[in-house]
Enzyme design. Sequence first.
Site, short mmCIF file in Angstrom:
data_model
loop_
_atom_site.label_atom_id
_atom_site.label_comp_id
_atom_site.label_asym_id
_atom_site.label_seq_id
_atom_site.Cartn_x
_atom_site.Cartn_y
_atom_site.Cartn_z
CE LYS A 94 -4.01 -1.78 2.73
NZ LYS A 94 -4.96 -1.79 1.43
CG ASP A 145 -7.74 -4.93 7.22
OD1 ASP A 145 -8.80 -4.54 7.04
OD2 ASP A 145 -6.86 -5.42 6.36
NE ARG A 198 -10.72 -9.76 -2.20
CZ ARG A 198 -11.06 -8.92 -3.04
NH1 ARG A 198 -11.38 -9.39 -4.21
NH2 ARG A 198 -10.94 -7.53 -2.84
N1 BES Z 1 -7.97 -3.85 4.09
C1 BES Z 1 -8.17 -3.20 2.94
C2 BES Z 1 -9.54 -2.87 2.74
C3 BES Z 1 -9.93 -1.39 3.36
C4 BES Z 1 -9.58 -0.23 2.64
C5 BES Z 1 -10.26 -1.00 4.70
C6 BES Z 1 -9.67 1.09 3.28
C7 BES Z 1 -10.47 -0.02 5.31
C8 BES Z 1 -10.15 1.12 4.70
C9 BES Z 1 -8.33 -4.71 1.98
O1 BES Z 1 -7.49 -5.58 2.48
C10 BES Z 1 -7.74 -4.18 0.84
O2 BES Z 1 -6.69 -3.87 0.57
N2 BES Z 1 -8.50 -4.18 -0.29
C11 BES Z 1 -8.26 -3.87 -1.65
C12 BES Z 1 -8.52 -4.78 -2.32
C13 BES Z 1 -8.08 -4.68 -3.96
C14 BES Z 1 -6.58 -4.82 -3.97
C15 BES Z 1 -8.68 -5.66 -4.77
C16 BES Z 1 -8.86 -2.48 -1.87
O3 BES Z 1 -10.07 -2.12 -1.22
O4 BES Z 1 -7.86 -1.61 -2.54
ZN ZN Z 2 -6.92 -5.96 4.69
ZN ZN Z 3 -5.36 -5.48 1.90
#
Ligand code: BES
Ligand code: ZN
Ligand code: ZN
Length: 502
Positions: free
Chosen positions: A281, A292, A355
């Site tokens: 990230k 998370d 997931r």
């Molecule tokens: N933990 C994140 C989702 C998230 C985003 C939680 C913002 C709280 C605030 C999750 O694991 C994630 O990173 N999801 C990705 C999925 C993508 C790579 C398909 C996302 O939402 O960008």
């Molecule tokens: Zn996550």
């Molecule tokens: Zn993630």
Amino acid sequence: MLVVFAVDIAMVKDAEPLPALLTTSDAVSDAAAKVMASGEFKATLGETLLLHSPNGLKAERLLLVGLGKAKSLSVDEVRKGGGAAVRAAKPRDLRDIAIAFPEDHALSDEHLDELPCLLVSRALVEGALLGDSDYDTYKSDRKDTALQSLSVIAKEAEKSTRSEIQEGFDEGVIIAGAQNFTRSLVNEPGNVLTPTVLGQRAEAMCAEMGLKCEVFSTETLHELKMGAFWAVAQGSPEPPALIVMTYEPKLEKGKSAAKDAPVLGLVGKGITFDTGGISIKPADGMEKMKYDMAGAGAMIGAMRAIAQLKPKTKVIGVVCSAENMPDGKAFKPGDVVTAMSGKTIEIVNTDAEGRLVLADGLHYAKTLGCTHLIDAATLTGACVVALGILNAGLFSNDDATSDKFQEAMKLSGEKFWRLPCTDDYRDQINSQIADIRNTGGTRWGGAITAAMFLKEFTEETPWVHLDIAGCAWNDEVKPWIAKGPSGIAVRSIVEWVRSYSA
Ligand code: BES
Ligand code: ZN
Ligand code: ZN
């Protein structure tokens, strides 16, 4: 300090506010009469006004708390009002509070149907106790301003009403206690709350509340062939934790559980820190990814309330906890892993890790005998884009189960918005080389493709998925609740569970 609620009874649009107290006590009304007539206090939601040495009252202080327009008065405003009262008391170091039970019949001769005694009492106490929590654990100069006593004062009425208020009070203490427990877990930084420590906190809670709890780690993940969960965990030196909490209802003597009795499975995403892994990230805002594990926190909190409320249904809580880290040993984009169910997954993005852990958690819950599943997860940023921070996402493969959850929401006051999870989206998680891939082909509808992925592992079992990414952390200050972890989903899940033993 005595607290009394007020609403704005002005009916015409844009009219000057007309505040009215929700009490039939002449003494309280007299004490507040002058300021109520002054126009200074408008009774907007969360507005407060403090009077010292109120005339004719034993209380040292009288606090007026606005609940907004009378027309839109519901249990939710009462919950917020309870919170606003306590949060007004805190900076003044007032720690003994009595709240006058809001009497809606002070406005007309009748009780409003939407304001049943038990629910109003429960919401009032929930709001007050939720408002009592502050997240200053790590401040060296923190002062303890926690409530010392909270009383609800109601007029001597018919017996049933009195017992309803008491019952609501007791339930409110349990539910807010559980939600605050969740909030305290979610508040913890990633270096303190590792998967192992989350397991220990769950174990301690279960021991206190009389629940069975088992915590497994790496070896068991391998034995159970949880290849999806392990893929996420393998990049961190912190071992994963698979937490299993069981609530068994006490049966009446000589009775055995009906063969077709439901068994509810509560599955939580417990990523104690999400760096994104190799698909790392951006640095900006990454510190927030300690939350998370809010889905896991919600399930552990819900189990705490269930242990105390003792519904007639068996409930199993399953938490999949790991840290998502980049490392020489971490999983990589392009890897193919095999989930516990036997399905193969092509990893496209290691940041779509929630997931993966849930895939094995949901399947595992089915092997434990769960007939109905619910999961909660801070799963996608896409859900936040879609719904903002006021509604969390709700997905389901079964209308009846989803409807039951939506009924529960009416009692909890939490907001979830149902989004599609229909088979026409299935193509988007097709993989060239494996059974499925862990992201959708495009950015669009990312919350839905994540839900479609989970659906592959619940199959025919009725299931509700809650994407709480946007609602698990309050960034804005509100008069009724502190900034920080919200404890979203605890109240609705508890209510949903209770609806199976009605
Ligand atoms: N933990 C994140 C989702 C998230 C985003 C939680 C913002 C709280 C605030 C999750 O694991 C994630 O990173 N999801 C990705 C999925 C993508 C790579 C398909 C996302 O939402 O960008
Ligand atoms: Zn996550
Ligand atoms: Zn993630």
